[in-house]
Scaffold this motif. Structure first.
Motif, PDB file in Angstrom:
ATOM      1  N   ARG A 102     -10.319  30.426  26.108  1.00 29.11           N
ATOM      2  CA  ARG A 102     -11.410  29.948  25.261  1.00 29.11           C
ATOM      3  C   ARG A 102     -12.704  29.760  26.052  1.00 29.11           C
ATOM      4  N   ASN A 103     -12.592  29.203  27.250  1.00 29.53           N
ATOM      5  CA  ASN A 103     -13.720  29.075  28.174  1.00 29.53           C
ATOM      6  C   ASN A 103     -13.418  29.951  29.371  1.00 29.53           C
ATOM      7  N   PRO A 104     -13.879  31.194  29.367  1.00 29.55           N
ATOM      8  CA  PRO A 104     -13.510  32.139  30.425  1.00 29.55           C
ATOM      9  C   PRO A 104     -13.779  31.589  31.821  1.00 29.55           C
ATOM     10  N   SER A 105     -12.821  31.793  32.696  1.00 29.64           N
ATOM     11  CA  SER A 105     -12.961  31.364  34.076  1.00 29.64           C
ATOM     12  C   SER A 105     -12.560  32.509  34.996  1.00 29.64           C
ATOM     13  N   ILE A 106     -12.883  32.328  36.261  1.00 31.06           N
ATOM     14  CA  ILE A 106     -12.601  33.344  37.269  1.00 31.06           C
ATOM     15  C   ILE A 106     -11.755  32.705  38.360  1.00 31.06           C
ATOM     16  N   ARG A 107     -10.647  33.325  38.668  1.00 28.01           N
ATOM     17  CA  ARG A 107      -9.796  32.915  39.790  1.00 28.01           C
ATOM     18  C   ARG A 107     -10.137  33.845  40.942  1.00 28.01           C
ATOM     19  N   TRP A 108     -10.639  33.259  42.028  1.00 30.62           N
ATOM     20  CA  TRP A 108     -11.118  34.038  43.167  1.00 30.62           C
ATOM     21  C   TRP A 108     -10.037  34.240  44.212  1.00 30.62           C
ATOM     22  N   ALA A 109     -10.211  35.245  45.053  1.00 33.59           N
ATOM     23  CA  ALA A 109      -9.288  35.518  46.154  1.00 33.59           C
ATOM     24  C   ALA A 109      -9.214  34.331  47.109  1.00 33.59           C
ATOM     25  N   SER A 110     -10.248  33.517  47.151  1.00 32.21           N
ATOM     26  CA  SER A 110     -10.271  32.322  48.003  1.00 32.21           C
ATOM     27  C   SER A 110      -9.355  31.232  47.477  1.00 32.21           C
ATOM     28  N   GLY A 111      -8.910  31.353  46.229  1.00 36.25           N
ATOM     29  CA  GLY A 111      -8.084  30.327  45.593  1.00 36.25           C
ATOM     30  C   GLY A 111      -8.884  29.441  44.646  1.00 36.25           C
ATOM     31  N   ALA A 112     -10.207  29.490  44.734  1.00 39.19           N
ATOM     32  CA  ALA A 112     -11.060  28.683  43.859  1.00 39.19           C
ATOM     33  C   ALA A 112     -11.063  29.254  42.444  1.00 39.19           C
ATOM     34  N   THR A 113     -11.280  28.391  41.477  1.00 40.73           N
ATOM     35  CA  THR A 113     -11.466  28.792  40.093  1.00 40.73           C
ATOM     36  C   THR A 113     -12.831  28.285  39.662  1.00 40.73           C
ATOM     37  N   THR A 114     -13.635  29.176  39.075  1.00 38.73           N
ATOM     38  CA  THR A 114     -14.979  28.788  38.653  1.00 38.73           C
ATOM     39  C   THR A 114     -15.285  29.353  37.273  1.00 38.73           C
ATOM     40  N   THR A 115     -16.337  28.824  36.697  1.00 37.28           N
ATOM     41  CA  THR A 115     -16.957  29.426  35.523  1.00 37.28           C
ATOM     42  C   THR A 115     -18.319  29.911  35.998  1.00 37.28           C
ATOM     43  N   SER A 116     -18.993  30.719  35.197  1.00 30.19           N
ATOM     44  CA  SER A 116     -20.267  31.274  35.642  1.00 30.19           C
ATOM     45  C   SER A 116     -21.184  31.528  34.463  1.00 30.19           C
ATOM     46  N   ASN A 117     -22.470  31.490  34.759  1.00 25.32           N
ATOM     47  CA  ASN A 117     -23.481  31.888  33.780  1.00 25.32           C
ATOM     48  C   ASN A 117     -23.932  33.320  34.025  1.00 25.32           C
ATOM     49  N   ALA A 118     -23.278  34.022  34.948  1.00 29.57           N
ATOM     50  CA  ALA A 118     -23.690  35.383  35.310  1.00 29.57           C
ATOM     51  C   ALA A 118     -23.041  36.448  34.430  1.00 29.57           C
ATOM     52  N   TRP A 119     -22.326  36.051  33.371  1.00 28.35           N
ATOM     53  CA  TRP A 119     -21.719  37.025  32.466  1.00 28.35           C
ATOM     54  C   TRP A 119     -22.798  37.769  31.692  1.00 28.35           C
ATOM     55  N   SER A 120     -22.585  39.041  31.482  1.00 31.16           N
ATOM     56  CA  SER A 120     -23.513  39.851  30.701  1.00 31.16           C
ATOM     57  C   SER A 120     -23.422  39.493  29.216  1.00 31.16           C
ATOM     58  N   HIS A 121     -24.509  39.703  28.513  1.00 33.21           N
ATOM     59  CA  HIS A 121     -24.535  39.497  27.063  1.00 33.21           C
ATOM     60  C   HIS A 121     -24.051  40.740  26.314  1.00 33.21           C
ATOM     61  N   THR A 122     -23.721  41.802  27.075  1.00 35.32           N
ATOM     62  CA  THR A 122     -23.320  43.055  26.424  1.00 35.32           C
ATOM     63  C   THR A 122     -22.355  43.820  27.327  1.00 35.32           C
ATOM     64  N   GLY A 123     -21.911  44.957  26.858  1.00 30.23           N
ATOM     65  CA  GLY A 123     -21.011  45.824  27.625  1.00 30.23           C
ATOM     66  C   GLY A 123     -20.766  47.092  26.843  1.00 30.23           C
TER      67      GLY A 123
END
Length: 187
Positions: free
Chosen positions: A121-142
């Motif tokens: 529901r709230n997209p997150s990113i699991r990084w190779a470092s082990g951290a999990t973050t959210t971001s505002n860098a997602w594109s508005h299109t694709g």
């Protein structure tokens, strides 16, 4: 003997239908490994194995600077491991801003990160470092003209940075892991 002949013919047919061609298919069938990602230069692999960039007191290997531009997400991770590194984790605002700027300054079309996308529901990113973050860098299109992450192909778990690919600036996109891109590795 007939069974062995049928198995051999079936195996050859399967090997020749593989995307890497007849001999690559045979190599995989008999246990050989596919060449590492990198330049598509008739079977030559990417030999870069040293950092070629620094930021924030850390070393990075920017694969396109060494002509290594064609990895699946998994091949990119293997390439990084072979250099004693891992795919980049853009797990701080400073790193995110810096490396999104780098791809723009160097006019690179895109690159793989070490991120895996959680399409919840709230997209997150699991990084190779082990951290999990959210971001505002997602594109508005694709590719489907929908905000990212859109899971358009149904298996878009890998995170790439695309440089204005959809006239959207330098942004995050969830991408199916079989696509081919350069990678940035970090120590």
């Amino acid at each position: 003997m007939k069974i062995v002949g049928i198995l051999l013919v079936s195996s050859l047919a399967l090997a020749s239908a593989q995307p890497q061609g007849f001999f690559g298919g045979l190599r995989n069938f008999f246990g050989g490994q596919r060449p590492r990602g990198g330049r598509q230069n008739g079977g030559g692999g990417c030999r870069a194995n040293r950092p070629n960039y620094s930021f924030g007191g850390r070393d990075y290997l920017v694969s396109w600077r060494d002509g290594c531009t064609s990895f699946t997400h998994g091949e990119g991770a293997s390439f990084c491991r072979s250099a004693g590194m891992r795919p980049i984790s853009l797990d701080t605002p400073q790193k995110e801003q810096h490396f999104l700027g780098l791809v723009s300054r160097e006019r690179q079309k895109y690159f793989w990160t070490g991120g895996n996308v959680n399409h919840g529901r709230n997209p997150s990113i699991r990084w190779a470092s082990g951290a999990t973050t959210t971001s505002n860098a997602w594109s508005h299109t694709g590719g489907a003209n929908r905000p990212q992450p859109d899971n358009r192909e149904g298996n878009e778990f890998c995170l790439a940075v695309l440089n204005n690919f959809y006239n959207d600036g330098v942004k995050y996109h969830d991408v199916a892991c079989h696509h081919r891109k350069p990678v940035i590795c970090e120590a």
